[in-house]
Design a protein around this motif. Structure first.
Motif, short mmCIF file in Angstrom:
data_model
loop_
_atom_site.label_atom_id
_atom_site.label_comp_id
_atom_site.label_asym_id
_atom_site.label_seq_id
_atom_site.Cartn_x
_atom_site.Cartn_y
_atom_site.Cartn_z
N LEU A 1 3.71 -6.61 -20.04
CA LEU A 1 2.87 -7.39 -19.12
C LEU A 1 1.69 -6.54 -18.65
CD1 LEU A 1 4.15 -9.70 -16.29
CD2 LEU A 1 2.08 -8.37 -16.06
N ASN A 2 0.51 -6.87 -19.16
CA ASN A 2 -0.71 -6.23 -18.70
C ASN A 2 -1.46 -7.28 -17.86
OD1 ASN A 2 -3.38 -5.42 -18.42
ND2 ASN A 2 -3.47 -4.44 -20.42
N PRO B 1 3.40 -12.93 -21.86
CA PRO B 1 3.60 -11.48 -21.88
C PRO B 1 5.09 -11.13 -21.91
CG PRO B 1 3.14 -12.20 -19.65
CD PRO B 1 3.12 -13.43 -20.49
N GLY B 2 5.37 -9.95 -22.44
CA GLY B 2 6.76 -9.50 -22.51
C GLY B 2 7.21 -8.88 -21.20
N ILE B 3 8.45 -9.16 -20.84
CA ILE B 3 9.05 -8.52 -19.67
C ILE B 3 10.49 -8.15 -20.03
CG2 ILE B 3 7.70 -9.93 -18.02
CD1 ILE B 3 11.24 -10.57 -17.82
N PHE C 1 10.81 -12.16 -23.79
CA PHE C 1 11.79 -11.14 -23.41
C PHE C 1 11.87 -10.21 -24.61
CE2 PHE C 1 16.25 -9.60 -23.28
CZ PHE C 1 16.17 -8.91 -22.08
N PHE C 2 11.34 -9.01 -24.42
CA PHE C 2 11.18 -8.09 -25.56
C PHE C 2 11.54 -6.66 -25.17
CE2 PHE C 2 8.62 -5.00 -27.90
CZ PHE C 2 9.03 -5.29 -29.19
N LYS D 1 10.98 -19.82 -18.04
CA LYS D 1 11.51 -20.02 -19.40
C LYS D 1 11.26 -18.73 -20.20
CE LYS D 1 12.38 -24.63 -19.69
NZ LYS D 1 13.50 -25.31 -20.32
N PHE D 2 12.07 -18.53 -21.21
CA PHE D 2 12.03 -17.28 -21.97
C PHE D 2 11.75 -17.49 -23.46
CE2 PHE D 2 14.57 -16.63 -18.25
CZ PHE D 2 14.31 -15.34 -17.84
N MET D 3 11.04 -16.52 -24.03
CA MET D 3 10.89 -16.48 -25.48
C MET D 3 11.39 -15.11 -25.96
SD MET D 3 7.65 -17.28 -27.97
CE MET D 3 6.74 -15.75 -27.83
N PRO D 4 12.70 -14.99 -26.18
CA PRO D 4 13.22 -13.71 -26.64
C PRO D 4 12.73 -13.38 -28.05
CG PRO D 4 14.98 -15.35 -26.49
CD PRO D 4 13.73 -16.01 -26.02
#
Ligand SMILES: O=C(O)C(=O)C[C@H](O)[C@H](O)COP(=O)(O)O
Length: 212
Positions: free
Chosen positions: A92-93, A109-111, A130-131, A153-156
């Motif tokens: 996350l930038n 962004p990834g968290i 989610f990375f 919501k998540f995008m693993p």
């Protein structure tokens, strides 16, 4: 903006692509569309990414082409100008997120941690990557944080494969999963586009089965 995120959710699986050669963009996009996943996250890890996004978006206007591994606002700008309809980052930038919001481009962004999640919420986001999903704790970890952040919501992405993707998709807080198993570099290099189409069809079946 949310319409695009919803569309990603409808696909359920987002192929994460690394293209070394933009000449492969068209046959790859064709295989993805014919297989039933008219979407891709084209990673900005190669010089060919920008041109590949341009080719895919021009030749397949119905396709939802986004840019992945976007680390800077300059990359986001180049990606969007090439036709990217969404932006994905491994972390996350806030500058990249704000740039996308100012340009009305959906950004994922990834968290991993609750602190990063708090930052994502502070920026008004409703979907995060989610990375790296499996190394960071997988579905068990996502369930633990999703329970607190009920709006999210998540995008693993990272370590997701045909064996474990069903479990992820069965959880209603997972919008979509990112994965590269159906678009492996070796398959692209060897022009195995029929094989890619076949694996994409299998992925589409998995999404259907997981959500019934
Ligand atoms: O570049 C990015 O932004 C990424 O998302 C990193 C990886 O390409 C994905 O995590 C795919 O991982 P695998 O499916 O395990 O190959």
């Amino acid at each position: 903006m949310n319409q695009i995120l919803e569309q990603l959710g409808t696909y359920g699986i987002v192929p994460v692509v690394v293209l070394q050669d933009a000449a492969k963009a068209e046959p790859l996009a064709e295989a993805l569309c014919k297989g039933g996943l008219a979407c891709a996250e084209v990673t900005f890890r190669t010089d060919a990414a920008e041109e590949s996004i341009r080719i895919m978006s021009e030749k397949f206007p119905e396709m939802l082409v986004g840019a992945g591994t976007v680390l800077t606002t300059e990359q986001a700008d180049r990606a969007v100008k090439a036709g990217a309809k969404f932006i994905v980052s491994p972390g996350l930038n806030p500058e990249v997120v704000k740039w996308c919001q100012a340009h009305e481009v959906p950004v994922i962004p990834g968290i991993v941690t609750p602190t990063e999640m708090a930052q994502a919420i502070g920026l008004g986001l409703t979907m995060v990557k989610f990375f790296p999903a499996e190394p960071a704790g997988g579905l068990k970890y996502i369930r633990a944080i999703a329970a607190l952040y009920t709006m999210m919501k998540f995008m693993p992405t990272g370590g997701i494969n045909p064996q474990n993707v069903r479990e992820y998709l069965a959880y209603d807080r997972i919008a979509a999963c990112g994965g590269s198993w159906m678009v492996k570099n070796t398959m692209i290099e060897n022009n195995e586009f029929d094989r890619i189409e076949e694996l994409v069809k299998e992925a589409v079946e998995i999404v259907k089965e997981s959500r019934t």
